[in-house]
Design an enzyme around this catalytic site. Structure first.
Site, PDB file in Angstrom:
ATOM      1  N   ASN A  84       0.796  -1.232   0.000  1.00  0.00           N
ATOM      2  CA  ASN A  84       0.000   0.000   0.000  1.00  0.00           C
ATOM      3  C   ASN A  84       0.826   1.278   0.000  1.00  0.00           C
ATOM      4  O   ASN A  84       0.281   2.353  -0.274  1.00  0.00           O
ATOM      5  CB  ASN A  84      -0.932  -0.002   1.219  1.00  0.00           C
ATOM      6  CG  ASN A  84      -1.932  -1.125   1.173  1.00  0.00           C
ATOM      7  OD1 ASN A  84      -2.691  -1.248   0.225  1.00  0.00           O
ATOM      8  ND2 ASN A  84      -1.924  -1.978   2.188  1.00  0.00           N
ATOM      9  N   SER A 109       5.770  12.301   5.484  1.00  0.00           N
ATOM     10  CA  SER A 109       5.344  12.298   6.884  1.00  0.00           C
ATOM     11  C   SER A 109       6.485  12.669   7.808  1.00  0.00           C
ATOM     12  O   SER A 109       7.667  12.440   7.495  1.00  0.00           O
ATOM     13  CB  SER A 109       4.823  10.909   7.258  1.00  0.00           C
ATOM     14  OG  SER A 109       4.575  10.798   8.643  1.00  0.00           O
ATOM     15  N   TYR A 153       6.608   2.358   7.879  1.00  0.00           N
ATOM     16  CA  TYR A 153       5.824   3.467   7.323  1.00  0.00           C
ATOM     17  C   TYR A 153       6.731   4.664   7.025  1.00  0.00           C
ATOM     18  O   TYR A 153       6.675   5.252   5.928  1.00  0.00           O
ATOM     19  CB  TYR A 153       4.731   3.846   8.323  1.00  0.00           C
ATOM     20  CG  TYR A 153       3.947   5.085   8.001  1.00  0.00           C
ATOM     21  CD1 TYR A 153       2.883   5.043   7.111  1.00  0.00           C
ATOM     22  CD2 TYR A 153       4.242   6.305   8.609  1.00  0.00           C
ATOM     23  CE1 TYR A 153       2.146   6.179   6.816  1.00  0.00           C
ATOM     24  CE2 TYR A 153       3.509   7.444   8.329  1.00  0.00           C
ATOM     25  CZ  TYR A 153       2.471   7.380   7.430  1.00  0.00           C
ATOM     26  OH  TYR A 153       1.743   8.509   7.148  1.00  0.00           O
ATOM     27  N   LYS A 157       7.909   6.495   3.396  1.00  0.00           N
ATOM     28  CA  LYS A 157       7.803   7.916   3.083  1.00  0.00           C
ATOM     29  C   LYS A 157       9.140   8.462   2.563  1.00  0.00           C
ATOM     30  O   LYS A 157       9.182   9.246   1.606  1.00  0.00           O
ATOM     31  CB  LYS A 157       7.333   8.693   4.312  1.00  0.00           C
ATOM     32  CG  LYS A 157       5.915   8.341   4.765  1.00  0.00           C
ATOM     33  CD  LYS A 157       4.893   8.551   3.656  1.00  0.00           C
ATOM     34  CE  LYS A 157       3.464   8.347   4.145  1.00  0.00           C
ATOM     35  NZ  LYS A 157       2.470   8.533   3.064  1.00  0.00           N
TER      36      LYS A 157
END
Length: 265
Positions: A84, A109, A153, A157
């Site tokens: 994703n 982020s 995550y 980014k």
């Protein structure tokens, strides 16, 4: 005849930030959405971003893509982040290249630099121990600090920022990368020291997105920390102010009541 509105595709247009953009900037841009569900009030393509062929038609005729769609959890598993965030982000840049999209605005982020939360003074701010610091007299984390992801995550980014640099240099797709702090559904950061420091209000979200979409083509690639002008910052937002003309309207203070934050989506 008035100029046609710029056509902007939002991946994840049915989510929180997409909804804020549609609400606050819908009169300025012709938005469309690519998401797993339809977005209210605009043309929507329902497809999974890990399927390049299925999603590619949504990019035809688009000037700018705002890439928001992702597994948004810093606790996301490697399998989910791979599909994703890593694969999806590659597919967005590749589909943009094939369709002749001029610019991608990538929702990076603060978690690309979340490793700084381990160290003082930033851990002090995150913990809400503001009394141990002197306002405006401690180092802020800039876009020039080394990448310190705090999760898969955050790694994804940082990868998106690197991928954007590659597509700009070798494929002519410009990109801006916003290291977003925290956009809250209820737009109220007064529940933790961390939320006070990284809050990006709804109207400041719309403003900085607008500035990225409308920036001149001579500004081909950049990375910006993106929070409101909060009293106790961790991330320096002066680059966005200077390079984009960002003028945040909101500023979180020092008072908070500790409580859990949950989101409905």
């Amino acid at each position: 005849m008035p100029d046609e509105k710029r056509k902007v595709l939002i991946t994840g247009g049915a989510g929180l930030i997409g909804s804020i953009m549609i609400d606050k900037l819908g009169d300025k841009y012709e938005f469309s959405s690519l998401d797993l569900r339809e977005a209210d009030g605009i043309k929507s393509t329902v497809a999974n971003l890990d399927d390049l062929e299925a999603m590619s038609p949504a990019f035809e005729g688009i000037d700018t893509v705002v890439h928001l769609a992702a597994d948004r959890s810093p606790e996301g598993s490697w399998e989910s982040i791979l599909q994703n965030n890593f694969i999806a982000t590659y597919n967005v840049f590749e589909a943009s290249k094939r369709a002749g999209v001029k610019r991608v605005v990538f929702a990076s982020s603060n978690h690309a630099e979340g490793g700084y939360y381990l160290d003082a003074p930033w851990k002090t701010v995150m913990d809400g121990d503001f009394h141990l610091l002197e306002e405006d007299n401690y180092e802020l984390v800039t876009e020039g600090h080394r990448i310190r992801p705090d999760s898969y995550y955050g790694v994804a980014k940082a990868y998106g920022e690197a991928l954007g640099s590659y597509y700009n240099d070798y494929h002519g797709v410009m990109s801006f990368h916003l290291r977003i702090g925290w956009v809250l559904e209820h737009d109220d950061p007064t529940f933790s020291g961390y939320s006070l420091s990284v809050w990006l209000s709804h109207r400041d979200t719309a403003q900085i997105m607008d500035l990225c979409i409308s920036a001149p083509d001579t500004h081909r690639y950049d990375i910006f920390n993106a929070t409101s002008d909060n009293t106790w910052k961790i991330f320096d937002i002066s680059h966005a102010k200077e390079a984009l003309g960002y003028k945040p309207e909101d500023r979180a203070g020092s008072e908070f009541t500790p409580r859990d934050y949950t989101r409905s989506d």
